[in-house]
Design a protein around this motif. Structure first.
Motif, PDB file in Angstrom:
ATOM      1  N   TRP A  66       0.837  -1.207   0.000  1.00 41.16           N
ATOM      2  CA  TRP A  66       0.000   0.000   0.000  1.00 41.16           C
ATOM      3  C   TRP A  66       0.867   1.251   0.000  1.00 41.16           C
ATOM      4  O   TRP A  66       0.585   2.228  -0.707  1.00 41.16           O
ATOM      5  CB  TRP A  66      -0.912  -0.018   1.225  1.00 41.16           C
ATOM      6  CG  TRP A  66      -2.229   0.663   1.031  1.00 41.16           C
ATOM      7  CD1 TRP A  66      -2.573   1.537   0.048  1.00 41.16           C
ATOM      8  CD2 TRP A  66      -3.391   0.525   1.853  1.00 41.16           C
ATOM      9  NE1 TRP A  66      -3.872   1.959   0.198  1.00 41.16           N
ATOM     10  CE2 TRP A  66      -4.397   1.347   1.308  1.00 41.16           C
ATOM     11  CE3 TRP A  66      -3.661  -0.213   2.999  1.00 41.16           C
ATOM     12  CZ2 TRP A  66      -5.661   1.450   1.879  1.00 41.16           C
ATOM     13  CZ3 TRP A  66      -4.933  -0.117   3.572  1.00 41.16           C
ATOM     14  CH2 TRP A  66      -5.910   0.707   3.014  1.00 41.16           C
ATOM     15  N   LEU A  69       2.147   1.793  -3.476  1.00 41.66           N
ATOM     16  CA  LEU A  69       1.096   2.288  -4.362  1.00 41.66           C
ATOM     17  C   LEU A  69       0.810   3.761  -4.116  1.00 41.66           C
ATOM     18  O   LEU A  69       0.627   4.544  -5.058  1.00 41.66           O
ATOM     19  CB  LEU A  69      -0.179   1.470  -4.155  1.00 41.66           C
ATOM     20  CG  LEU A  69      -0.171   0.040  -4.692  1.00 41.66           C
ATOM     21  CD1 LEU A  69      -1.433  -0.691  -4.263  1.00 41.66           C
ATOM     22  CD2 LEU A  69      -0.045   0.028  -6.206  1.00 41.66           C
ATOM     23  N   THR A  73       0.960   6.635  -6.855  1.00 40.06           N
ATOM     24  CA  THR A  73      -0.301   7.258  -7.296  1.00 40.06           C
ATOM     25  C   THR A  73      -0.727   8.455  -6.458  1.00 40.06           C
ATOM     26  O   THR A  73      -1.517   9.279  -6.913  1.00 40.06           O
ATOM     27  CB  THR A  73      -1.444   6.227  -7.256  1.00 40.06           C
ATOM     28  OG1 THR A  73      -1.698   5.855  -5.880  1.00 40.06           O
ATOM     29  CG2 THR A  73      -1.069   4.982  -8.047  1.00 40.06           C
ATOM     30  N   SER A  78      -5.780   3.499  -4.464  1.00 37.30           N
ATOM     31  CA  SER A  78      -5.078   2.653  -5.427  1.00 37.30           C
ATOM     32  C   SER A  78      -5.064   1.187  -5.006  1.00 37.30           C
ATOM     33  O   SER A  78      -4.979   0.303  -5.865  1.00 37.30           O
ATOM     34  CB  SER A  78      -3.645   3.155  -5.613  1.00 37.30           C
ATOM     35  OG  SER A  78      -2.979   3.261  -4.364  1.00 37.30           O
ATOM     36  N   LEU A  82      -6.135  -1.932  -7.381  1.00 35.27           N
ATOM     37  CA  LEU A  82      -5.263  -3.068  -7.664  1.00 35.27           C
ATOM     38  C   LEU A  82      -5.976  -4.390  -7.390  1.00 35.27           C
ATOM     39  O   LEU A  82      -5.868  -5.341  -8.184  1.00 35.27           O
ATOM     40  CB  LEU A  82      -3.993  -2.973  -6.811  1.00 35.27           C
ATOM     41  CG  LEU A  82      -2.990  -4.124  -6.985  1.00 35.27           C
ATOM     42  CD1 LEU A  82      -2.430  -4.128  -8.404  1.00 35.27           C
ATOM     43  CD2 LEU A  82      -1.860  -4.012  -5.958  1.00 35.27           C
TER      44      LEU A  82
END
Length: 470
Positions: A66, A69, A73, A78, A82
């Protein structure tokens, strides 16, 4: 010309089904935006964003993914994106392979439709380690189906090992993100090996097993040495449940532990009895100290070992009762949106959340067995014992054994009786029963003598031929 038209029609169906899967993925992402989250989810999100130290209460790999990500992003949403992408991609790959093996367009659409069934859709966008485990196992299953398909049977050795490695990565992640995923992952691992090598030799098994061990050991060591997550001694949570529900208050008052721990155990037992809490006592009844279980874990472990050895019938009865409730009184089939939090995250589309709530909870009322542990355990056992004799018999059996082993593995360690603990079995058995139906129109293909000769010369088993190895 007719041959080219047929090839064009085949590819048009493949990409048409991809468009359907992409549309379902987009719809799932929008409905669940920014990802449905519970207090557990927010605990891991705070660790991912550095607002809280990384701990091992929940496997830290989810928080680290996480964190990566968010770094790329800039958005915590996100993670749910995913999840949806991998989930629908896995279903699409499986649907494609089913179509290649059976020629049934309806069958491949049915595989995609699995993702829209209420017992599966309910948690697809919820950021939980249980969901991550289930999605990773589904992705590994999809890789296995590639190996089982006619196209996979013609793959060159390098591509075969590369795709097998991808499946191993998904399996390793499933076991890293959920501590008891071992029970579910091993049958899928066997399916993955046999999918790419129907007659695996000893060398193949050794290499494959080493790959899985490395896939687990390297990330575990890296996380431990680099990130150094705080140890929380979470296993003591299960011991508290056993102590306060197996021992009487009188026995707890006489327990040979420090006065402060004894008083907290007595108070927890009394509170659990008063509010009717049969499990999860650490969160519902126990007076948690500031350092959590770190200071109490050693004393709790010693007390548990002494007392449970003298209360075996009571311990077995308590665990059997909890397991029975997981099977016949399974709770928490739906998580409503985003729990209250101090991070400013809320459900993006209230009306869509209401729609999903109505759909899932309506199914809970009208199709109750779909949300009961006994149903999935019974189905898993049937699939394990009677997978049929068609081309899909091997994956059907593997999915059944994986599901049954995972549910039964909760018997000594179950902290609560929530539906998410049977979420993987619900996905796997739904796919399994669909494959049973498709199995009727297929015929298992046995590896030829040429395959066996190739296996002997390569030392790594024969690839699948046209169709699925039974």
């Amino acid at each position: 010309m007719g041959h080219m038209r047929r090839i064009w029609g085949q590819w048009r169906w493949v990409w048409g089904s991809a468009v359907i899967a992409a549309a379902c993925c987009l719809a799932t992402t929008v409905v669940f935006a920014p990802g449905y989250m519970s207090p557990d989810s927010f605990d891991q999100l705070r660790q991912a964003t550095g607002k809280k130290p990384l701990t091992d209460w929940h496997p830290p790999v989810l928080s680290l993914v996480w964190r990566a990500l968010i770094a790329v992003t800039g958005s915590p949403a996100s993670m749910a994106v995913l999840q949806s992408v991998i989930f629908w991609a896995a279903l699409w790959v499986t649907a494609w392979c089913v179509w290649e093996s059976t020629g049934s367009r309806f069958g491949s659409l049915a595989v995609l439709g699995l993702g829209l069934t209420p017992q599966v859709l309910t948690f697809v966008g919820v950021v939980w380690k249980d969901v991550h485990m289930a999605v990773a196992l589904l992705a590994a299953t999809a890789v296995a189906f590639v190996g089982l398909s006619p196209r996979g049977g013609r793959a060159r050795p390098a591509l075969r090992w590369g795709l097998f490695g991808l499946g191993v990565l998904f399996l390793a992640y499933a076991m890293l993100v959920r501590k008891n995923a071992f029970f579910a992952a091993i049958p899928v691992f066997v399916m993955l090996v046999r999918a790419w090598w129907p007659r695996p030799g000893l060398r193949t098994w050794v290499i494959a097993t080493v790959a899985l061990v490395v896939g687990l050991a390297v990330p575990t060591a890296a996380i431990s040495w680099i990130e150094r997550p705080v140890r929380t001694k979470q296993v003591a949570q299960i011991m508290i449940d056993d102590l306060v529900h197996v021992l009487t208050v009188k026995e707890l008052r006489a327990a040979d532990v420090s006065p402060d721990l004894r008083d907290r155990l007595v108070a927890a037992a009394q509170k659990c009895d008063r509010i009717g809490s049969l499990s999860d006592a650490y969160w519902t009844c126990y007076d948690r100290p500031a350092n959590g279980l770190i200071g109490d874990s050693g004393r709790l472990t010693s007390l548990w070992m002494r007392e449970m050895s003298g209360h075996v019938p009571g311990y077995l009865q308590y665990r059997a009762l909890l397991f029975t409730k997981l099977l016949f009184a399974t709770g928490y089939p739906y998580h409503p949106g985003v729990s209250s939090n101090d991070l400013g995250l809320t459900v993006s589309h209230i009306r869509l959340e209401d729609l999903l709530d109505t759909y899932v909870n309506g199914a809970v009322s009208d199709l109750r067995p779909l949300f009961r542990g006994w149903f999935w355990l019974a189905l898993a056992l049937v699939l394990s014992v009677r997978p049929g004799r068609g081309a899909f018999s091997m994956p059907i059996r593997a999915l059944g054994i994986s599901s049954a082993a995972y549910i039964l593995g909760y018997l000594p360690i179950m902290p609560a009786t929530n539906y998410r603990y049977v979420y993987w079995p619900a996905i796997a058995c739904t796919l399994g029963i669909l494959l049973v139906w498709l199995n009727r129109g297929t015929a298992a293909s046995a590896p030829t003598d040429a395959d066996a000769e190739e296996a002997g010369s390569a030392g790594s088993g024969a690839p699948a031929g046209a169709g699925l190895g039974g």
